[in-house]
Design an enzyme around this catalytic site. Structure first.
Site, PDB file in Angstrom:
ATOM      1  CG  ASP A  10      53.839  72.447 -36.147  1.00 36.85           C
ATOM      2  OD1 ASP A  10      54.404  72.628 -35.046  1.00 36.85           O
ATOM      3  OD2 ASP A  10      53.284  73.358 -36.783  1.00 36.85           O
ATOM      4  CG  ASP A  12      50.737  76.388 -31.957  1.00 34.84           C
ATOM      5  OD1 ASP A  12      49.811  75.800 -31.373  1.00 34.84           O
ATOM      6  OD2 ASP A  12      51.683  76.951 -31.364  1.00 34.84           O
TER       7      ASP A  12
HETATM    8 MG   LIG Z   1      53.078  75.376 -36.811  1.00 34.63          MG
END
Ligand SMILES: [Mg+2]
Ligand SMILES: [Zn+2]
Length: 181
Positions: A10, A12
């Site tokens: 992922d 962020d």
């Molecule tokens: Mg995230």
């Protein structure tokens, strides 16, 4: 059969600091300490590293897809400057209410990644900080790893009794993956 030598990340809260206000510009994209070096270590060990990220800020009108591409170009350069490489950056730009099939925990981005790289995500480490990451990993048979950075602490609490692999940050998760070989 052993899993493909691939790690899915992922963005962020895993690679860069998350913001409740969205990452809307290149300047707001700030790597979490150790994350770029962790990607470099995985690259050197022969892992392909791909990023799969929900970026509903586009669909919400907060920033353009062009700006998002600029952020990703900046991120890819930061990774290569650290000695690593990204095999792909896949994003969902849609509003959460759009009903698309690519916003995690939906799996369209992950299936596209499988096709592009010619691999199965079965058993592949997927490092995230949100329930949507864990859900997407589960849905494709990947191996969910949770980091405490970003919203990971809250996600760990929400998972309750589920036994999930939990790490302080991406650097720690990458060390664990590399130590298995
Ligand atoms: Mg995230
Ligand atoms: Zn989407």
């Amino acid at each position: 059969m052993t899993a493909a030598r691939l790690v899915v990340l992922d963005r962020d809260g895993v690679i860069n600091q998350d913001s409740g206000e969205f990452i809307k510009s290149v300047a707001e994209w700030q790597p979490i300490p150790g994350s770029l070096e962790a990607i470099a270590a995985l690259t050197r060990a022969g892992y392909r590293v791909a990023v799969v990220t929900n970026q509903s800020g586009v669909g919400r009108g907060l920033f353009s897809e062009q700006t998002l591409e600029a952020i990703h170009a900046h991120m890819s350069k930061a990774v290569s400057d650290a000695g690593g490489q990204l095999a792909g950056v896949y994003y969902c730009p849609h509003h959460p209410d759009a009903g698309c099939d690519c916003r995690k925990p939906k799996t369209a981005l992950l299936r596209r990644l499988e096709r592009d790289l010619g691999v199965s995500l079965e058993g592949v480490p997927f490092v995230g900080d949100r329930m949507s990451d864990v859900g997407a990993a589960d849905a494709v048979g990947a191996r969910a790893l949770l980091v405490r950075t970003g919203t990971g602490e809250a996600t760990a609490r929400a998972l309750g009794k589920r036994n999930i692999e939990l790490f302080d940050d991406l650097a720690a998760a990458a060390r664990a993956i590399l130590a298995e070989r």
